[in-house]
Motif scaffolding. Structure first.
Motif, PDB file in Angstrom:
ATOM      1  N   VAL A  40       0.827  -1.032   0.180  1.00 44.25           N
ATOM      2  CA  VAL A  40       0.051  -0.167   0.056  1.00 44.25           C
ATOM      3  C   VAL A  40       1.055   1.268  -0.106  1.00 44.25           C
ATOM      4  N   TRP A  41       1.067   1.503  -1.281  1.00 46.06           N
ATOM      5  CA  TRP A  41       2.287   2.959  -1.315  1.00 46.06           C
ATOM      6  C   TRP A  41       1.733   4.074  -0.567  1.00 46.06           C
ATOM      7  N   CYS A  42       0.641   4.467  -0.904  1.00 41.83           N
ATOM      8  CA  CYS A  42       0.152   5.847  -0.425  1.00 41.83           C
ATOM      9  C   CYS A  42      -1.053   5.780   0.267  1.00 41.83           C
ATOM     10  N   VAL A  43      -1.196   6.920   0.874  1.00 35.77           N
ATOM     11  CA  VAL A  43      -2.666   7.278   1.601  1.00 35.77           C
ATOM     12  C   VAL A  43      -2.691   8.686   1.820  1.00 35.77           C
ATOM     13  N   THR A  44      -3.925   9.111   1.679  1.00 37.26           N
ATOM     14  CA  THR A  44      -4.144  10.552   1.806  1.00 37.26           C
ATOM     15  C   THR A  44      -5.589  10.683   2.145  1.00 37.26           C
ATOM     16  N   THR A  45      -5.786  11.860   2.759  1.00 35.34           N
ATOM     17  CA  THR A  45      -7.260  12.026   3.506  1.00 35.34           C
ATOM     18  C   THR A  45      -7.874  13.262   2.702  1.00 35.34           C
ATOM     19  N   LEU A  46      -9.147  12.984   2.711  1.00 32.60           N
ATOM     20  CA  LEU A  46     -10.256  14.047   2.106  1.00 32.60           C
ATOM     21  C   LEU A  46     -10.739  14.864   2.967  1.00 32.60           C
ATOM     22  N   ILE A  47     -11.185  15.967   2.742  1.00 32.95           N
ATOM     23  CA  ILE A  47     -11.810  16.951   3.611  1.00 32.95           C
ATOM     24  C   ILE A  47     -12.930  16.661   4.381  1.00 32.95           C
ATOM     25  N   ASN A  48     -13.767  15.489   3.890  1.00 33.56           N
ATOM     26  CA  ASN A  48     -14.715  14.807   4.477  1.00 33.56           C
ATOM     27  C   ASN A  48     -14.528  13.800   5.226  1.00 33.56           C
ATOM     28  N   GLY A  49     -13.049  13.530   5.355  1.00 33.21           N
ATOM     29  CA  GLY A  49     -12.882  12.347   6.408  1.00 33.21           C
ATOM     30  C   GLY A  49     -12.578  11.230   5.763  1.00 33.21           C
ATOM     31  N   ASP A  50     -12.799  10.870   4.206  1.00 28.14           N
ATOM     32  CA  ASP A  50     -12.503   9.763   3.773  1.00 28.14           C
ATOM     33  C   ASP A  50     -11.012   9.530   3.576  1.00 28.14           C
ATOM     34  N   ILE A  51     -10.795   8.149   3.360  1.00 25.33           N
ATOM     35  CA  ILE A  51      -9.425   7.708   3.258  1.00 25.33           C
ATOM     36  C   ILE A  51      -9.063   7.340   1.579  1.00 25.33           C
ATOM     37  N   VAL A  52      -8.100   7.878   1.137  1.00 26.35           N
ATOM     38  CA  VAL A  52      -7.661   7.256  -0.202  1.00 26.35           C
ATOM     39  C   VAL A  52      -6.347   6.665  -0.353  1.00 26.35           C
ATOM     40  N   THR A  53      -6.174   5.482  -1.055  1.00 27.60           N
ATOM     41  CA  THR A  53      -5.211   4.847  -1.070  1.00 27.60           C
ATOM     42  C   THR A  53      -4.687   4.385  -2.478  1.00 27.60           C
ATOM     43  N   GLY A  54      -3.380   4.127  -2.534  1.00 32.89           N
ATOM     44  CA  GLY A  54      -2.935   3.712  -3.778  1.00 32.89           C
ATOM     45  C   GLY A  54      -2.002   2.295  -3.565  1.00 32.89           C
ATOM     46  N   SER A  55      -2.179   1.371  -4.413  1.00 32.65           N
ATOM     47  CA  SER A  55      -1.468   0.202  -3.971  1.00 32.65           C
ATOM     48  C   SER A  55      -0.980  -0.522  -5.177  1.00 32.65           C
ATOM     49  N   SER A  56       0.072  -1.806  -5.024  1.00 32.32           N
ATOM     50  CA  SER A  56       0.539  -2.629  -6.080  1.00 32.32           C
ATOM     51  C   SER A  56      -0.421  -3.114  -6.881  1.00 32.32           C
ATOM     52  N   ASP A  57      -1.577  -3.266  -6.735  1.00 30.44           N
ATOM     53  CA  ASP A  57      -2.423  -4.079  -7.719  1.00 30.44           C
ATOM     54  C   ASP A  57      -2.801  -2.931  -8.598  1.00 30.44           C
ATOM     55  N   GLY A  58      -2.479  -1.949  -8.906  1.00 31.63           N
ATOM     56  CA  GLY A  58      -3.076  -0.834  -9.547  1.00 31.63           C
ATOM     57  C   GLY A  58      -4.173  -0.157  -9.285  1.00 31.63           C
ATOM     58  N   MET A  59      -4.642  -0.397  -8.106  1.00 33.92           N
ATOM     59  CA  MET A  59      -5.847   0.313  -7.658  1.00 33.92           C
ATOM     60  C   MET A  59      -5.723   1.513  -6.906  1.00 33.92           C
ATOM     61  N   ALA A  60      -6.640   2.320  -6.931  1.00 35.58           N
ATOM     62  CA  ALA A  60      -6.626   3.298  -5.972  1.00 35.58           C
ATOM     63  C   ALA A  60      -7.971   3.221  -5.114  1.00 35.58           C
TER      64      ALA A  60
END
Length: 800
Positions: A270-290
Motif C-alpha cells: 500500500v504505497w500511499c494514503v491521503t485524506t479528504l476534507i470529508n474524512g474519507d481515506i484514499v489509498t494507492g497500491s501495488s495492484d494498480g488500484m486506488a
C-alpha cells in the motif's frame, strides 16, 4: 466514530498506484499517479460514493513517484497538479491539457516526494540525496546535508521552516537554506512526514514506527502497529488523528494515540494514503488500484462491491517470507476452529490450517469477527536461475548474468553482476531499471548473495551503513560538502541619502522622499578595491514614501469629475466639504486630529467611482493612508482584506496606467503604520502578483512606483527568516531588473536586491540562480547616473 469501510475502487491505471492526493478543483476530486507513467484526476459523482476519470495526464518517461497540489494563483486559478518521477523531472499540469504546462529539471535522480507552500513555493526531495526549493519555475535553493535519498519533505505552516526525511534515518529542520536541527531516533529509512501544527509533526519509517516530534527536537510519542515498512502518512481533518499505509498490506487509523482500526488490502504494497476534507481515506497500491474508504454510512459501497472486495481479500496469496511467516511448520498451526476465539487487538493476524492450505485472517474489532485476507504460500527456489559462465551483456563483461522470472508467461529479466559489486546496490539498480516493486529488493539481493558461492562481495560491510534508497543495505553514497557562500555584511559611511538627494525622481505634483539609510556599524562590509566607493546604498532600513502633493489640485480634479459623473454617484456641496475637511486633517500624514467615520465613508464612496474618474480619489488615499487612524481603519485584520482587494482591482491590467501607478504609490505609503505593514506582509503574494502583471509596461512613473514597493518589501524582509517570502520578492525584483526600466527604477531595484542579500547567504544564492548578473553588470558598466553605476558594482561583487 464509525469504522471505515470500502466506498469505491478507482480502476484505470495499468500498474502500481504510487501517489495519491486530494485535488483542489473540482471539489472533492482525487489525483492518482502510477508506474504506468500517467496521472489521473477522478471526479466525484452525484451519488457521493463513486468517481469517474475526468482527466489523464502524461509527459513523464518513467514512473510517477510523487504528487502534490499547488494552490490557486492569479495565473492558475484552479491550482496545478505537480508530479515527481523516476525520470528525475517534475511536471506541472493544469486541467486544460493532458501535457505539462512546464517541467522542472535539476535533480540527478528520482524525484520521490513533493510539498507545496505559500507564494508558489515547491519543495522536492530526491534519491540524489538533496531537496530543492523551486519558485516561479526556478530552483532557488538546494538543501544539502543528508547522506542518502530524501524520501520525505514537508513545509511548516509558519516561520519559513522546512523538513526533510531521509534513508540515512534522520530528519532535518531547515531555515533559510541552513539545517537548524537534526532529529535522530528512527532505526531505518524515514519514508513520510506530516505536519500537525506550527510546532509538531509526525514521521513514519521503514522501522515500522510512527514518531511524534516537537520542532524543538523532542520525540513525544512512538506509535507501534505496523509489521513492515511504513510508506505513507496523512493527517485526518481534525488535525490530530492520522492514517498510515505500508508493506504489510494495511492502512491503519490512529485516533487518540491508538491504532483503532486496521484495513487490509488485496495488494502486497500500500504505497500511499491521503485524506479528504470529508474524512474519507484514499489509498494507492501495488495492484494498480486506488480505493476510497469512508466512515460515513451514506458513502459505504454497495453490498455487491463489498462482497467482491472481500472475495479479493480472501483469494490473495501472500509469500510467507513477505509476511514474516517463514519457518512455521504446517502441523504446528491450529485449525479453523481456533477462529472462534476473539482477537486481542484490531488488525491482529492469525494463521490457521485448512487441509493442505494455510489461510491468513485479520481481526476486525469494529465488526467483531475474523476476516480472511489470503492464503499463505511458501518461498520457491526457482524464482531465479543464474548463468554459470562469464558472459557479455549490453557490451560489458560480467561474472554472472542471472535470469530472473518476475511474471509467469513473460521472458525472464537479465540481472548482470560482478563479484566486486555490492549486492544491495545491484538489486536496487535492477529494480529501478525494470520499474519493479520495492518489495523485491530483499529477495533479489539475497538471491545474489546465495548464488555467488560465498564470494566476499564489495568489501566488508560498514556498521550502520544504509542503502541510499531504502535505508536497508550496506551502501554509503559519496557526498560533497555544501559550497561555501560568501558572508555578506553591511556598514560604512558615505554620501547623502541617494533617495532624497539631487538625483531622486520628483514627478509633477508628486514626489518621493524618505529618510537616509541607517548605516549599521561593526558588521563586515563586502570586500571592495580602493577605487570602489563605500556603500551608502544598502541595507536600506527605512521605507521610502511618496509624500509630496498638491491637495488643492486633487480636490479640484474631484470637483471637475463630480460635475460630469453619473448623478447617482455625485457629491453635494456638503459632502464635498466633508472631503475637504478630511484632506486637511490627514494630508500631512501626522498623528494630529483623527478623521471622523463620516469623512472616511466619503473617501470610500469616492473610491467606488468609475475607473476613468477614480484616480484623484486614489491620490487622496495615498496621502491619507500614512495617518495612523486612516491606516488602522482600512488595514485592520477585519477590513484589510476587502480594502486591499478593491485597491488591487484598481491596479488590474484593464485599469488606466494612472490608476495603477497611484495604487502602487499608495501601497508604498501603507507601510507607514503597523496595521499597514501587517496587511502588506499577509497579502504579499497577491500584491507581488499584481506587480508582476505590470512589469512589461514601459511607463517611467509606474516603474518607479513598483520598484519602490519592492524596495519597501525588501526593507521589511531584511531581518526576517521567511525564505519563501524573500524568494518571492527577489524573483519579482530580478524579473523587473531584466526588463531594463529607467535609471531611477533600476536603482531602487538594485537597493532592494542588495538589502535582501546583505548578511543572508541564502538570498545571495537565490539571486545567483535567477541569472540577473548580466543585467547588473550592464548597469555597473554605465557612466551615469553615478549612483546606479556604484550600487550595481556593489551588487555585482556580492554575486561574483
Amino acid at each position: 466514530m464509525s469504522s471505515y469501510k470500502l466506498s469505491c475502487t478507482l480502476s484505470g491505471h495499468e500498474m502500481d498506484v504510487r501517489a495519491v492526493a486530494a485535488a483542489i478543483h473540482p471539489d472533492g476530486a482525487i489525483v492518482t499517479g502510477s508506474r504506468d507513467r500517467t496521472t489521473r484526476l477522478w471526479v466525484p459523482q452525484g451519488d457521493g460514493k463513486s468517481y469517474q476519470e475526468g482527466h489523464c495526464m502524461s509527459g513523464h518517461s518513467n514512473f510517477i513517484s510523487a504528487i502534490c497540489i499547488m494552490p490557486p494563483s492569479d495565473k492558475y486559478p484552479n491550482g496545478l497538479i505537480v508530479t515527481g518521477s523516476n525520470d528525475n523531472n517534475i511536471n506541472a499540469y493544469s486541467l486544460e491539457s493532458p501535457l505539462p504546462v512546464f517541467t522542472l529539471e535539476g535533480h540527478a535522480n528520482t524525484v520521490c516526494t513533493l510539498a507545496a507552500g505559500k507564494f508558489g513555493t515547491l519543495l522536492s526531495g530526491s534519491w540524489d540525496t538533496t531537496a530543492k526549493v523551486w519558485l516561479n519555475q526556478r530552483n532557488v535553493m538546494t538543501l544539502k546535508g543528508h547522506e542518502a535519498a530524501v524520501w520525505a519533505v514537508a513545509l511548516m505552516p509558519t516561520q519559513g521552516l522546512m523538513l526533510t526525511g531521509s534513508a540515512d534515518k534522520n530528519i532535518k529542520l531547515w531555515r533559510a537554506g541552513k539545517c537548524e536541527r537534526t532529529f535522530t531516533g528512527h532505526s531505518d529509512c524515514v519514508r513520510a512526514l506530516a505536519i500537525l501544527s506550527e510546532i509538531e509533526f509526525l514521521s513514519a519509517s521503514n522501522d515500522t514506527t510512527v514518531r511524534r516530534w516537537l520542532t524543538t527536537g523532542e520525540c513525544t510519542h512512538q506509535y507501534h502497529g505496523h509489521t513492515n515498512f511504513i510508506y505513507s502518512i496523512s493527517v485526518l481533518p481534525n488535525g490530530q488523528d492520522f492514517v498510515t499505509s505500508g508493506e504489510d498490506r494495511t492502512v491503519r487509523v490512529w485516533q487518540g494515540g491508538e491504532n483503532t482500526q486496521t484495513l487490509t488490502l488485496p495488494a502486497q504494497s500500500v504505497w500511499c494514503v491521503t485524506t479528504l476534507i470529508n474524512g474519507d481515506i484514499v489509498t494507492g497500491s501495488s495492484d494498480g488500484m486506488a480505493r476510497v474508504y469512508t466512515s460515513n454510512p451514506d458513502r459505504v459501497g454497495s453490498s455487491e462491491a463489498l462482497d467482491l472486495y472481500n472475495k479479493q481479500l480472501a483469494s490473495f496469496t501472500m509469500p510467507a517470507k513477505a509476511q514474516a511467516f517463514g519457518g512455521i511448520k504446517m502441523e504446528d498451526l491450529p485449525g479453523k476452529k481456533d477462529l472462534d476465539k476473539p482477537g486481542t487487538r484490531d488488525g491482529q493476524t492469525k494463521l490457521v490450517r485448512n487441509g493442505d492450505i494455510v489461510e491468513a485472517f485479520s481481526w476486525s474489532a469494529a465488526d467483531g469477527e475474523w476476516t480472511k485476507i489470503g492464503d499463505v504460500v511458501g518461498d520457491t527456489d526457482s524464482e531465479a536461475r543464474p548463468s554459470t559462465s562469464r558472459v557479455m551483456y549490453e557490451g560489458k563483461e560480467y561474472d554472472y548474468v542471472f535470469d530472473v522470472d518476475i511474471e509467469e508467461g513473460k521472458a525472464p529479466l537479465k540481472l548482470p553482476y560482478n563479484i566486486s559489486d555490492d549486492p544491495w546496490r545491484a538489486a536496487q539498480t535492477f529494480i529501478h531499471k525494470h520499474d519493479l516493486s520495492q518489495y523485491y529488493l530483499e529477495q533479489v539481493a539475497n538471491f545474489i548473495v546465495d548464488n555467488t558461492k560465498g564470494v566476499t562481495l564489495g568489501g566488508p560491510p560498514v556498521v550502520d551503513a544504509v542503502d541510499p534508497f531504502t535505508g536497508a543495505g550496506r551502501y554509503i553514497p559519496g557526498s560533497t560538502a555544501d559550497p561555501n557562500l560568501p558572508q555578506i555584511g553591511s556598514g560604512g559611511s558615505g554620501p547623502s541619502d541617494p533617495f532624497t538627494g539631487g538625483s531622486r525622481y520628483m514627478p509633477a505634483a508628486m514626489g518621493a522622499s524618505g529618510a537616509a539609510p541607517q548605516v549599521q556599524t561593526g558588521v563586515q562590509q563586502p570586500a571592495v578595491n580602493n577605487h570602489t566607493p563605500s556603500n551608502p546604498f544598502f541595507p536600506k532600513t527605512s521605507i521610502v514614501r511618496f509624500d509630496t502633493a498638491n491637495p488643492q489640485a486633487m480636490l479640484g480634479k474631484v470637483k471637475e469629475f463630480n460635475d460630469i459623473i453619473d448623478a447617482s454617484m455625485q457629491m453635494n456641496e456638503e459632502t464635498f466639504g466633508i472631503l475637504q475637511s478630511f484632506v486637511n486633517v490627514t494630508g500631512d500624514g501626522t498623528q494630529g486630529d483623527s478623521p471622523t467615520s463620516q469623512q472616511l465613508d466619503v473617501l470610500w464612496r469616492l473610491l467606488q467611482w468609475p475607473t476613468d474618474k477614480v484616480f484623484p480619489a486614489i491620490d487622496i488615499l495615498r496621502l491619507a493612508i500614512r495617518h495612523p487612524a486612516v491606516n488602522q481603519h482600512y488595514c485592520n485584520t477585519k477590513d484589510g482584506e476587502e480594502f486591499l482587494s478593491h485597491l488591487l482591482g484598481l491596479a488590474s491590467p484593464s485599469s488606466p496606467p494612472a490608476n495603477r501607478m497611484l495604487v502602487f504609490r499608495t501601497l508604498c505609503n501603507t507601510f507607514a503604520q503597523q496595521d499597514g505593514r501587517q496587511l502588506m506582509a499577509t497579502k504579499m503574494d497577491n500584491i507581488l502578483s499584481t506587480v508582476s502583471e505590470s512589469v512589461a509596461i514601459k511607463n517611467k512613473n509606474m516603474n518607479i512606483a513598483m520598484a519602490t514597493l519592492l524596495l519597501n518589501f525588501a526593507v521589511e524582509l531584511h531581518t526576517s527568516n521567511d525564505v519563501e517570502a524573500k524568494s518571492q520578492c527577489l524573483s519579482v525584483v530580478s524579473t523587473m531588473v531584466a526588463s531594463e526600466p529607467d535609471a531611477e527604477a533600476s536603482f531602487r531595484l538594485l537597493v532592494a536586491m542588495g538589502t535582501l542579500m546583505t548578511g543572508d547567504d541564502n538570498s545571495v544564492a537565490i539571486v545567483r540562480s535567477l541569472d540577473v548578473l548580466a543585467y547588473v553588470s550592464k548597469l555597473a558598466a554605465s557612466k551615469e547616473p553615478a549612483k546606479v553605476r556604484d550600487c550595481a558594482k556593489l551588487v555585482a561583487q556580492m554575486l561574483n
